[in-house]
Design a protein around this motif. Sequence first.
Motif, mmCIF file in Angstrom:
data_model
loop_
_atom_site.group_PDB
_atom_site.id
_atom_site.type_symbol
_atom_site.label_atom_id
_atom_site.label_comp_id
_atom_site.label_asym_id
_atom_site.label_seq_id
_atom_site.Cartn_x
_atom_site.Cartn_y
_atom_site.Cartn_z
ATOM 1 N N SER A 12 0.840 -1.207 0.000
ATOM 2 C CA SER A 12 0.000 0.000 0.000
ATOM 3 C C SER A 12 0.873 1.254 0.000
ATOM 4 O O SER A 12 1.963 1.284 0.565
ATOM 5 C CB SER A 12 -0.899 0.015 1.240
ATOM 6 O OG SER A 12 -1.589 1.246 1.335
ATOM 7 N N LEU A 13 0.362 2.303 -0.654
ATOM 8 C CA LEU A 13 1.061 3.587 -0.679
ATOM 9 C C LEU A 13 0.545 4.528 0.413
ATOM 10 O O LEU A 13 1.037 5.639 0.558
ATOM 11 C CB LEU A 13 0.890 4.244 -2.051
ATOM 12 C CG LEU A 13 1.488 3.472 -3.228
ATOM 13 C CD1 LEU A 13 1.150 4.169 -4.541
ATOM 14 C CD2 LEU A 13 2.980 3.328 -3.080
ATOM 15 N N ASP A 14 -0.449 4.081 1.173
ATOM 16 C CA ASP A 14 -1.087 4.907 2.196
ATOM 17 C C ASP A 14 -0.326 4.748 3.521
ATOM 18 O O ASP A 14 -0.623 3.873 4.322
ATOM 19 C CB ASP A 14 -2.554 4.495 2.363
ATOM 20 C CG ASP A 14 -3.353 5.531 3.123
ATOM 21 O OD1 ASP A 14 -2.849 6.660 3.325
ATOM 22 O OD2 ASP A 14 -4.492 5.209 3.519
ATOM 23 N N LEU A 15 0.691 5.595 3.714
ATOM 24 C CA LEU A 15 1.534 5.529 4.895
ATOM 25 C C LEU A 15 1.305 6.757 5.768
ATOM 26 O O LEU A 15 1.146 7.866 5.268
ATOM 27 C CB LEU A 15 3.011 5.461 4.507
ATOM 28 C CG LEU A 15 3.417 4.339 3.545
ATOM 29 C CD1 LEU A 15 4.903 4.446 3.226
ATOM 30 C CD2 LEU A 15 3.077 2.995 4.114
ATOM 31 N N ASP A 16 1.288 6.550 7.079
ATOM 32 C CA ASP A 16 1.126 7.641 8.038
ATOM 33 C C ASP A 16 2.464 7.881 8.717
ATOM 34 O O ASP A 16 3.038 6.975 9.319
ATOM 35 C CB ASP A 16 0.063 7.282 9.081
ATOM 36 C CG ASP A 16 -0.155 8.396 10.087
ATOM 37 O OD1 ASP A 16 -0.155 9.578 9.684
ATOM 38 O OD2 ASP A 16 -0.326 8.079 11.277
ATOM 39 N N THR A 17 2.958 9.115 8.609
ATOM 40 C CA THR A 17 4.238 9.482 9.206
ATOM 41 C C THR A 17 3.984 10.399 10.392
ATOM 42 O O THR A 17 3.306 11.420 10.262
ATOM 43 C CB THR A 17 5.126 10.203 8.172
ATOM 44 O OG1 THR A 17 5.284 9.347 7.050
ATOM 45 C CG2 THR A 17 6.482 10.531 8.762
ATOM 46 N N ASP A 18 4.509 10.028 11.560
ATOM 47 C CA ASP A 18 4.397 10.854 12.758
ATOM 48 C C ASP A 18 5.792 11.337 13.121
ATOM 49 O O ASP A 18 6.583 10.597 13.712
ATOM 50 C CB ASP A 18 3.791 10.051 13.909
ATOM 51 C CG ASP A 18 3.534 10.891 15.147
ATOM 52 O OD1 ASP A 18 4.024 12.047 15.208
ATOM 53 O OD2 ASP A 18 2.838 10.409 16.049
ATOM 54 N N PRO A 19 6.131 12.600 12.779
ATOM 55 C CA PRO A 19 7.479 13.097 13.049
ATOM 56 C C PRO A 19 7.789 13.238 14.543
ATOM 57 O O PRO A 19 8.937 13.185 14.936
ATOM 58 C CB PRO A 19 7.532 14.443 12.338
ATOM 59 C CG PRO A 19 6.119 14.839 12.111
ATOM 60 C CD PRO A 19 5.312 13.589 12.081
ATOM 61 N N ALA A 20 6.769 13.408 15.371
ATOM 62 C CA ALA A 20 7.018 13.556 16.810
ATOM 63 C C ALA A 20 7.566 12.265 17.405
ATOM 64 O O ALA A 20 8.442 12.282 18.259
ATOM 65 C CB ALA A 20 5.740 13.960 17.531
ATOM 66 N N ARG A 21 7.043 11.137 16.956
ATOM 67 C CA ARG A 21 7.521 9.844 17.439
ATOM 68 C C ARG A 21 8.579 9.252 16.533
ATOM 69 O O ARG A 21 9.295 8.336 16.913
ATOM 70 C CB ARG A 21 6.364 8.855 17.544
ATOM 71 C CG ARG A 21 5.412 9.104 18.675
ATOM 72 C CD ARG A 21 4.473 7.935 18.880
ATOM 73 N NE ARG A 21 4.057 7.300 17.662
ATOM 74 C CZ ARG A 21 2.862 7.402 17.093
ATOM 75 N NH1 ARG A 21 1.954 8.159 17.654
ATOM 76 N NH2 ARG A 21 2.574 6.769 15.980
ATOM 77 N N GLY A 22 8.642 9.720 15.286
ATOM 78 C CA GLY A 22 9.583 9.171 14.323
ATOM 79 C C GLY A 22 9.112 7.853 13.747
ATOM 80 O O GLY A 22 9.913 7.021 13.363
ATOM 81 N N ASP A 23 7.787 7.654 13.692
ATOM 82 C CA ASP A 23 7.219 6.406 13.207
ATOM 83 C C ASP A 23 6.619 6.564 11.818
ATOM 84 O O ASP A 23 6.085 7.618 11.477
ATOM 85 C CB ASP A 23 6.097 5.920 14.132
ATOM 86 C CG ASP A 23 6.596 5.515 15.498
ATOM 87 O OD1 ASP A 23 7.807 5.281 15.627
ATOM 88 O OD2 ASP A 23 5.775 5.417 16.421
ATOM 89 N N VAL A 24 6.715 5.506 11.016
ATOM 90 C CA VAL A 24 6.026 5.413 9.736
ATOM 91 C C VAL A 24 5.202 4.129 9.801
ATOM 92 O O VAL A 24 5.751 3.040 10.000
ATOM 93 C CB VAL A 24 7.006 5.364 8.547
ATOM 94 C CG1 VAL A 24 6.247 5.219 7.240
ATOM 95 C CG2 VAL A 24 7.868 6.611 8.516
ATOM 96 N N VAL A 25 3.867 4.270 9.644
ATOM 97 C CA VAL A 25 2.954 3.136 9.789
ATOM 98 C C VAL A 25 2.078 3.036 8.554
ATOM 99 O O VAL A 25 1.573 4.040 8.042
ATOM 100 C CB VAL A 25 2.057 3.312 11.044
ATOM 101 C CG1 VAL A 25 1.091 2.152 11.200
ATOM 102 C CG2 VAL A 25 2.898 3.480 12.289
#
Length: 197
Positions: A12-25
């Motif tokens: 899937s190309l639908d990725l959620d990036t959270d810069p505060a935690r440094g996570d890519v989900v």
Amino acid sequence: MSSSNKCTNCGSLDLDTDPARGDVVCTNCGTVLEHSAIVSEVQFEENAHGGSSAIGQFVSSDSKGGARGFGQSFHTGLGKESREITQQNAKKAITNLAHQLRGLNQLCVETAFNFFKMALSRQLTRGRRSTHVIAACLYMTCRIEGTAHMLIDFSDVLQIDVYELGRTYLRLSQALSLAIPSMGECIACISMGMGNS
């Protein structure tokens, strides 16, 4: 950020990036593609009172590959690492315990503090109560210096189980490879309880 902009699990190309935690989900299958990624940019967020603060975590300069100098100019106390705070608290506790036991000089305090720093750097303090680790470090010092203090003295002052304290002492002294002279205490009695801890 993820090196490829698609999920390695489902594509899937639908990725959620959270810069505060440094996570890519991946929002499709829930796979965590990156966790605690270090980013080079600095981002700020505004709080309810109109102030701003930096997003992210402090990475110390002595950690492997870490950033340098972040945090100290933004908030007071933020640049002080938890390891420093842990060491300061341990030094105070060792000093207080040495005063309560009487007859222990500043050299004993410094030696015990060095044992504590060694245990901390080797992660031997994790999962152990700080009072037990501090008492064990000071007791190791007493054994090396040949003072008349016994394990039961530490147990009485701190109101902690002598057997649990003895197990902590044995584990730390063995893990730190210290050649500590025997004092005729019943270490075998203490070590009998080691199998279930």
